[in-house]
Design a protein around this motif. Structure first.
Motif, PDB file in Angstrom:
ATOM      1  N   UNK A 160       1.766  -4.020  -7.876  1.00 41.78           N
ATOM      2  CA  UNK A 160       2.169  -3.923  -6.472  1.00 41.78           C
ATOM      3  C   UNK A 160       1.097  -4.498  -5.548  1.00 41.78           C
ATOM      4  N   UNK A 161      -0.156  -4.110  -5.781  1.00 43.17           N
ATOM      5  CA  UNK A 161      -1.243  -4.598  -4.927  1.00 43.17           C
ATOM      6  C   UNK A 161      -1.443  -6.107  -5.104  1.00 43.17           C
ATOM      7  N   UNK A 199       0.822  -1.211   0.000  1.00 39.49           N
ATOM      8  CA  UNK A 199       0.000   0.000   0.000  1.00 39.49           C
ATOM      9  C   UNK A 199       0.855   1.260   0.000  1.00 39.49           C
ATOM     10  N   UNK A 200       1.975   1.216   0.711  1.00 37.48           N
ATOM     11  CA  UNK A 200       2.886   2.358   0.719  1.00 37.48           C
ATOM     12  C   UNK A 200       3.426   2.609  -0.683  1.00 37.48           C
ATOM     13  N   UNK A 201       3.809   1.524  -1.370  1.00 39.22           N
ATOM     14  CA  UNK A 201       4.281   1.666  -2.752  1.00 39.22           C
ATOM     15  C   UNK A 201       3.162   2.183  -3.649  1.00 39.22           C
ATOM     16  N   UNK A 221       8.502  -4.278  -5.336  1.00 35.55           N
ATOM     17  CA  UNK A 221       7.442  -4.075  -4.347  1.00 35.55           C
ATOM     18  C   UNK A 221       7.735  -4.819  -3.056  1.00 35.55           C
ATOM     19  N   UNK A 222       8.208  -6.049  -3.171  1.00 36.64           N
ATOM     20  CA  UNK A 222       8.425  -6.904  -2.000  1.00 36.64           C
ATOM     21  C   UNK A 222       9.818  -6.754  -1.404  1.00 36.64           C
ATOM     22  N   UNK A 252      -0.734 -11.430  -2.824  1.00 35.93           N
ATOM     23  CA  UNK A 252      -0.313 -12.814  -3.010  1.00 35.93           C
ATOM     24  C   UNK A 252       0.732 -13.209  -1.967  1.00 35.93           C
ATOM     25  N   UNK A 253       1.663 -12.273  -1.673  1.00 37.61           N
ATOM     26  CA  UNK A 253       2.678 -12.559  -0.657  1.00 37.61           C
ATOM     27  C   UNK A 253       2.056 -12.679   0.730  1.00 37.61           C
TER      28      UNK A 253
END
Length: 415
Positions: free
Chosen positions: A373-374, A61-63, A252-253, A379-380
């Motif tokens: 990103x979302x 969400x920050x990204x 993203x991760x 998924x992660x």
């Protein structure tokens, strides 16, 4: 625009040739310093968010908060940048972002910064970037032209990633010594250099005369009509979607990988962020050679395939050295793809349509990154970081094949 100090045609393909133009060199240097402050802030914000929550979705969400405004407001910004003086317009955007960074610094200093205010102000910073980006991209061809345009775009990307190399390391050192508020405060100060550099530049008279006197709605309609009628633009956008949605997963991760999968401290966390930028800088330096050997069209396809391979290796061998090497490699792939796509867009667009066309390009780029990103963050959260990375690498394979069937406009021949 040309310059008496511009390189001769024999040297025009050099990766550093555009720096011989004083206006470009001054703006490029100021922008590197500003982006260094921006990466200090971004890395500090990511670390701060992982201190507030261990859920990968909040990091995602920050990204997304920083990139969503690009999708929502970039076309609006492009219309404004095509209607008004781009130099003054950019200065206004820089002042806005300086104010947002100063607000972050004040809240952090007072101990009032929580995850919601961090998300909200990150959105405001993204809004400033969204309003600034089309005008910024549109002024590059006003400063450099011809065979130097591609290396100038690559240098802009390399400068961004040079900042990404230096900013996270310096930022994380200062974070451990002083606190996150100092990172935000330094970022606020770095906008001053861009403001002064932009104020010192004088736009060429023909560029100012190229502005069309259209109403806002007329400018919007003509921009949409131009994009809809251009098969070449659609080809570039389609290629971008094939890469950006799956390719954004590892970036993203990265905070989750560094903080929880690898258990890094503040300094090592900054190094992990920096190696992506180091790889991107190396990719920008090598890109003119790669494009001559392969053609920009084929170089982009190779970048997509190698990015998938590096992501897969990082997921399967989750150790600091392997992940760091893979992240650096993805940085080189990322800049190769972006610079060649951006150059293709710039060569298609006439000057009076340049900001609006680049705005749509940015909307596709950042919209794809928000969706990616979302999706990869969720998924992660559900299945774990490693399965999400493996899935993104696998998804990139058929999309690379699809992208290979779409010719990059103006790039099938070697430069």
């Amino acid at each position: 625009m040309t310059s008496s100090g511009a390189p001769t045609s024999a040297h025009a393909h050099s990766a550093f040739a555009p720096l011989a133009i004083r206006a470009f060199a001054l703006l490029w240097t100021a922008n590197v310093l500003s982006n260094t402050g921006g990466w200090m802030q971004s890395t500090g914000a990511a670390w701060e968010m992982t201190s507030l929550t261990q859920e990968p979705i909040f990091v995602a969400l920050l990204a997304a908060a920083g990139t969503l405004p690009m999708f929502l407001f970039c076309f609006f910004a492009g219309i404004l940048a095509d209607r008004f003086d781009r130099r003054r317009y950019i200065i206004v955007c820089q002042v806005w972002m300086m104010g947002v960074a100063a607000t972050l610094a004040l809240l952090a200093y007072l101990g009032r910064l929580d995850h919601w205010s961090l998300l909200g102000l990150s959105f405001c910073m993204g809004l400033g970037n969204a309003m600034n980006a089309p005008a910024w991209h549109a002024v590059v061809p006003e400063i450099v032209s011809g065979p130097m345009l591609r290396p100038a775009i690559a240098l802009n990307s390399a400068g961004f990633n040079l900042a990404r190399t230096v900013g996270p390391v310096v930022g994380q050192i200062l974070l451990g010594l002083v606190g996150v508020f100092l990172l935000f405060a330094i970022n606020a100060c770095t906008y001053i250099g861009v403001i002064f550099a932009m104020a010192a530049w004088r736009r060429p008279a023909d560029a100012q005369a190229a502005h069309r006197r259209e109403s806002f709605l007329q400018a919007a309609r003509s921009g949409i009509a131009f994009v809809r009628g251009s098969g070449e633009l659609k080809a570039v956008f389609a290629r971008g979607l094939c890469f950006f949605v799956p390719g954004i997963a590892i970036s993203t991760l990265l905070p989750v990988i560094g903080r929880f999968e690898l258990g890094l401290d503040e300094f090592a966390f900054g190094i992990l962020y920096a190696v992506f930028g180091a790889g991107a800088v190396a990719g920008a330096v090598l890109m003119p050679t790669l494009n001559r050997l392969l053609s920009p069209d084929r170089a982009n396809i190779w970048a997509m395939g190698l990015h998938a391979a590096a992501t897969l290796v990082a997921a399967l061998v989750m150790t600091p050295w392997v992940v760091g090497g893979c992240v650096a490699f993805t940085g080189a792939c990322w800049i190769t793809f972006i610079a060649n796509n951006s150059t293709a867009i710039q060569t298609i667009l006439p000057n009076f349509m340049r900001a609006r066309g680049m705005a749509v390009h940015q909307m596709v780029f950042f919209g794809a990154m928000v969706v990616g990103s979302l999706f990869w963050g969720k998924l992660a959260t559900l299945f774990g970081t490693q399965p999400a990375l493996i899935a993104s690498a696998i998804a990139l394979v058929p999309l690379t094949i699809l992208a290979a069937s779409i010719r990059l406009p103006g790039s099938s021949l070697r430069p």
